[in-house]
Design a protein around this motif. Structure first.
Motif, PDB file in Angstrom:
ATOM      1  N   LEU A   8       0.808  -1.204   0.000  1.00  0.00           N
ATOM      2  CA  LEU A   8       0.000   0.000   0.000  1.00  0.00           C
ATOM      3  C   LEU A   8       0.847   1.262   0.000  1.00  0.00           C
ATOM      4  O   LEU A   8       0.811   2.040   0.916  1.00  0.00           O
ATOM      5  CB  LEU A   8      -0.960  -0.034   1.202  1.00  0.00           C
ATOM      6  N   VAL A  10       0.392   4.079  -1.792  1.00  0.00           N
ATOM      7  CA  VAL A  10      -0.624   4.576  -2.708  1.00  0.00           C
ATOM      8  C   VAL A  10      -0.178   5.782  -3.519  1.00  0.00           C
ATOM      9  O   VAL A  10      -0.696   6.026  -4.605  1.00  0.00           O
ATOM     10  CB  VAL A  10      -1.914   4.918  -1.920  1.00  0.00           C
ATOM     11  N   ARG A  82     -10.834  -1.545  -9.703  1.00  0.00           N
ATOM     12  CA  ARG A  82     -10.177  -1.444  -8.400  1.00  0.00           C
ATOM     13  C   ARG A  82     -10.459  -0.081  -7.789  1.00  0.00           C
ATOM     14  O   ARG A  82     -10.357   0.938  -8.459  1.00  0.00           O
ATOM     15  CB  ARG A  82      -8.675  -1.688  -8.518  1.00  0.00           C
ATOM     16  N   VAL A  84      -9.568   2.334  -4.459  1.00  0.00           N
ATOM     17  CA  VAL A  84      -8.756   2.608  -3.270  1.00  0.00           C
ATOM     18  C   VAL A  84      -9.548   3.577  -2.398  1.00  0.00           C
ATOM     19  O   VAL A  84      -9.892   4.677  -2.844  1.00  0.00           O
ATOM     20  CB  VAL A  84      -7.388   3.207  -3.652  1.00  0.00           C
ATOM     21  N   TRP A 125      -5.422   3.387   3.773  1.00  0.00           N
ATOM     22  CA  TRP A 125      -6.168   3.143   2.537  1.00  0.00           C
ATOM     23  C   TRP A 125      -6.311   1.639   2.302  1.00  0.00           C
ATOM     24  O   TRP A 125      -5.391   0.866   2.552  1.00  0.00           O
ATOM     25  CB  TRP A 125      -5.427   3.764   1.350  1.00  0.00           C
ATOM     26  N   ILE A 127      -7.941  -1.492  -0.547  1.00  0.00           N
ATOM     27  CA  ILE A 127      -8.222  -1.737  -1.962  1.00  0.00           C
ATOM     28  C   ILE A 127      -9.347  -2.745  -2.101  1.00  0.00           C
ATOM     29  O   ILE A 127      -9.321  -3.808  -1.465  1.00  0.00           O
ATOM     30  CB  ILE A 127      -6.975  -2.263  -2.700  1.00  0.00           C
ATOM     31  N   SER A 129     -11.251  -4.997  -5.106  1.00  0.00           N
ATOM     32  CA  SER A 129     -11.101  -5.460  -6.486  1.00  0.00           C
ATOM     33  C   SER A 129     -12.394  -6.140  -6.901  1.00  0.00           C
ATOM     34  O   SER A 129     -12.819  -7.116  -6.271  1.00  0.00           O
ATOM     35  CB  SER A 129      -9.930  -6.446  -6.597  1.00  0.00           C
ATOM     36  N   GLU A 159      -8.519   6.440  -5.551  1.00  0.00           N
ATOM     37  CA  GLU A 159      -8.399   6.133  -6.972  1.00  0.00           C
ATOM     38  C   GLU A 159      -9.429   5.107  -7.387  1.00  0.00           C
ATOM     39  O   GLU A 159      -9.811   4.227  -6.614  1.00  0.00           O
ATOM     40  CB  GLU A 159      -6.999   5.602  -7.313  1.00  0.00           C
ATOM     41  N   CYS A 167      -9.614  -9.987 -11.899  1.00  0.00           N
ATOM     42  CA  CYS A 167      -9.023  -9.412 -10.686  1.00  0.00           C
ATOM     43  C   CYS A 167      -8.057 -10.365  -9.991  1.00  0.00           C
ATOM     44  O   CYS A 167      -7.219  -9.919  -9.203  1.00  0.00           O
ATOM     45  CB  CYS A 167     -10.121  -8.991  -9.713  1.00  0.00           C
ATOM     46  N   HIS A 176       0.007  -1.579  -5.842  1.00  0.00           N
ATOM     47  CA  HIS A 176      -1.170  -2.101  -5.138  1.00  0.00           C
ATOM     48  C   HIS A 176      -1.192  -3.623  -5.126  1.00  0.00           C
ATOM     49  O   HIS A 176      -2.003  -4.232  -4.427  1.00  0.00           O
ATOM     50  CB  HIS A 176      -2.460  -1.557  -5.750  1.00  0.00           C
ATOM     51  N   GLY A 179      -4.405  -6.000  -5.218  1.00  0.00           N
ATOM     52  CA  GLY A 179      -5.284  -6.290  -4.087  1.00  0.00           C
ATOM     53  C   GLY A 179      -4.923  -7.557  -3.334  1.00  0.00           C
ATOM     54  O   GLY A 179      -5.638  -7.946  -2.404  1.00  0.00           O
TER      55      GLY A 179
END
Length: 685
Positions: A8, A10, A82, A84, A125, A127, A129, A159, A167, A176, A179
């Motif tokens: 992460l 980011v 995806r 975030v 943060w 994620i 997916s 994002e 995924c 990232h 994920g």
């Protein structure tokens, strides 16, 4: 606790590719990239320094929502979305947490499809997916943030990125890491390797993607192992759409006998299933592994390495890929849910009886006050065993299903109804027949259930060999012989109880959990009521719901005053071009039954055109209604029940479903129901 530090960073994620983001993507640097706040709700605020958008309680109240809507998108190939995000809340205010929801809005549907939802707060943060199945239809992404309790509740989006592919695929080149997350262990964990990273005492390989030191991969090293069987797990994102095909990846390991490498699937209930295990370690270069992967319901893929000591070396992983076609050199019976299921409307489908005689008979009962119709529509066909023509002491009727491939988990669902029989035990049983060994195993049987009510049965099973499902009906003696009805058999690749954790189907309401989004202007004795089991008044109303036989439905109680009305309103539906199909089941049994009307309420209009009506007693069964209509403005559907002339006038509805497009069954149902009452099934406005 999941260790998230490995993936992460980011800020790097945002800068990489920020200048050339694909459609449906945004890094929120200087704008929202075609994503717009919906005017009727709170606005999403773009942070002054860029990087993210947010909504919080500094300018909004608990329960208020902000809605972000994308421009028109297309996904003619399977895509991965995806997100975030971060949800924060005040300490001690978890009773009403903030919630972030993501919907897909198709251009021809009047409702939005909930794809994902989260409400867990975090201090970093996260994620999400989400798989988007390929479709030729245009759609929009709708992101809804609902603020929870607390003075510092907030929801932020860093994002959104939509890319072609699945995924669960990953080459680990982006920060990232698609994920994927590492399950934290004090002594052994998965780390990012390559890119001139030197975190290990071992001599690590070049990555497989670029064949050089600049590329990245994941690896786990045994150097810090302190205990026997230390385990490191790398966990993929949860699948969000059904998929089946070939899962492949490349792996490399340092020669040694002190490690094992295994791949599992894990469903939402936490059940593990091994799908691959390293046998021969292979050579020192990158080795290709392929395995069949089937995810008919949400599941994760877990890459697990177990070390027996500090000399186990390392295991590296790269270039996880998925193809919707079977792996090479794979043979065997392919499973088809359609071929394994049957509602008996046309014939027996792929089911058949044994050679001893016609124990099961395909029958059709015209809706009336004395005999229950089929479960599918109330007007159609079902199977009946132990009729007066075949009943005899010790009589057994067997119904065989099609062959099912072995080593797969199945969910068998069907509906049954029992009539007569002083003792109900074992009057209907389900067996698994293993074809290769000629062995039968009982997996379910009737114990006690309400008589004359369609009841749902669910059975999860898995066998290593090819099997068939066998329904067996037993007439124990001449004096204790009744009727056994069977309908709507479905067999799916899943665990039956895993469906309890799935998101509710879009546009549907079974009233099992609540009243969904339906509302009423008032709630008193003359309102619609959510009910389970029989209604209080005898000789009127259903004995059970339509969904399972023991669930909930909505009804009006006949203690209302004659002519009194109760109205149930749907949530506002979006107006779109083309036809809509509304289906539901209704129950109108009782000598004094009144009217059931369905109206269309368009935004801004005072008139409410009538779409459908039934008057008076219809049947002791649940009957299926189909209404086809068009409306290009925002609208609501109103279900109105009017109390009849006597107390025997209960009216009930269940299993409401909104669909895009015309009703394919409309003509058949209209013809079958003609003569009972008014038919206003096809309306255009």
């Amino acid at each position: 606790m999941l260790f998230r530090g490995i993936f992460l960073a980011v800020q790097a994620l945002q800068l990489a590719g920020a200048l050339d983001l694909p459609a449906g993507s945004c890094s929120f640097e200087e704008s929202t990239c075609g994503f717009d706040s919906v005017f009727e709700f709170l606005p999403w605020i773009l942070n002054e320094e860029g990087h993210y958008i947010y909504v919080d309680t500094s300018f909004a109240k608990q329960g208020e929502k902000a809605v972000l809507l994308s421009s028109d998108l297309q996904a003619e190939e399977w895509s991965c979305l995806r997100l975030v995000y971060q949800i924060t809340t005040s300490s001690g205010s978890s009773s009403e947490p903030s919630q972030l929801n993501l919907y897909v809005r198709f251009e021809d549907e009047s409702f939005d499809r909930l794809l994902w939802s989260a409400k867990e707060p975090s201090d970093s943060w996260l994620i999400a997916s989400l798989d988007l199945q390929n479709t030729s239809k245009k759609f929009k992404i709708l992101i809804e943030g609902v603020l929870g309790q607390g003075n510092t509740a907030s929801i932020a989006l860093f994002e959104i990125k939509m890319t072609t592919g699945y995924c669960i695929e990953c080459d680990f080149e982006e920060n990232h890491l698609c994920g994927f997350v590492n399950r934290w262990n004090p002594n052994v964990n998965w780390f990012v390797g390559g890119g001139n990273i030197r975190n290990s005492h071992s001599i690590l390989p070049q990555d497989h993607t670029f064949k050089n030191e600049l590329g990245h991969y994941m690896y786990v090293d045994s150097v810090y192992i302190k205990h026997f069987q230390e385990v490191a797990q790398l966990i993929s994102p949860m699948t969000t759409a059904p998929m089946s095909g070939c899962l492949s990846f490349y792996y490399q390991l340092q020669q040694g006998n002190d490690n094992s490498f295994t791949v599992y699937t894990r469903d939402v209930a936490g059940v593990y299933e091994e799908i691959w295990k390293m046998g021969n370690p292979g050579n020192a270069a990158w080795n290709l592994a392929e395995m069949e992967f089937s995810a008919p319901y949400p599941m994760e893929v877990i890459f697990e390495v177990a070390f027996n000591g500090p000399r186990g070396g390392y295991v590296a992983l790269d270039d996880i890929s998925f193809s919707p076609v079977p792996c090479q050199n794979q043979t065997g019976i392919l499973f088809s849910a359609v071929e394994a299921s049957c509602n008996f409307e046309e014939d027996l489908c792929n089911f058949y009886q044994d050679k001893e005689g016609p124990g099961w008979t395909r029958v059709k009962v015209k809706p009336n006050m004395y005999r229950t119709g089929d479960h599918t529509s109330g007007f159609g066909y079902y199977l009946l065993a132990n009729t007066k023509f075949t009943s005899q002491p010790g009589y057994i009727g067997r119904l065989y299903g099609p062959s099912l491939p072995g080593n797969l988990q199945y969910c068998l669902r069907f509906y049954y109804a029992i009539y007569g029989f002083l003792k109900m035990s074992d009057t209907l049983a389900v067996y698994i027949f293993e074809e290769n060994h000629m062995v039968q195993e009982k997996i379910w049987s009737v114990l006690e259930s309400p008589r004359g009510v369609w009841m749902q049965a669910e059975i999860t099973f898995k066998k290593p060999m090819s099997t068939k499902v066998v329904f067996m009906s037993l007439c124990k003696s001449f004096w204790d012989c009744g009727l056994v009805a069977l309908d709507d058999i479905t067999i799916e690749l899943r665990s039956c109880w895993s469906s309890e954790k799935l998101l509710p189907p879009p546009g549907e309401c079974t009233f099992e959990q609540d009243e969904c989004s339906f509302t009423q202007e008032r709630r008193n004795r003359s309102s619609w009521h959510r009910k389970r089991g029989e209604t209080p008044t005898s000789y009127t109303g259903p004995k059970g719901d339509h969904t399972t036989g023991v669930g909930y439905y909505m009804y009006i109680e006949s203690h209302m005053v004659y002519g009194q009305k109760a109205q149930l309103l749907s949530r506002p539906l979006r107006g779109v071009a083309g036809r809509h199909c509304l289906t539901f089941f209704y129950h109108m049994y009782g000598a004094g039954t009144g009217l059931l009307n369905v109206y269309l309420k368009k935004e801004g209009d005072t008139e409410e055109p009538l779409l459908w009506r039934r008057r008076g007693e219809q049947s002791i069964s649940w009957l299926k209604a189909l209404i086809e209509y068009s409306c290009e403005r925002q609208h609501q559907i109103i279900f109105e029940a009017i109390r009849g002339v006597s107390i025997r006038s209960d009216i009930a509805i269940d299993d409401i479903k909104f669909q895009a497009g015309p009703c394919s069954e409309l003509e058949d149902i209209t013809q079958q129901s003609s003569g009972y009452s008014e038919d206003l099934n096809e309306i255009e406005y």
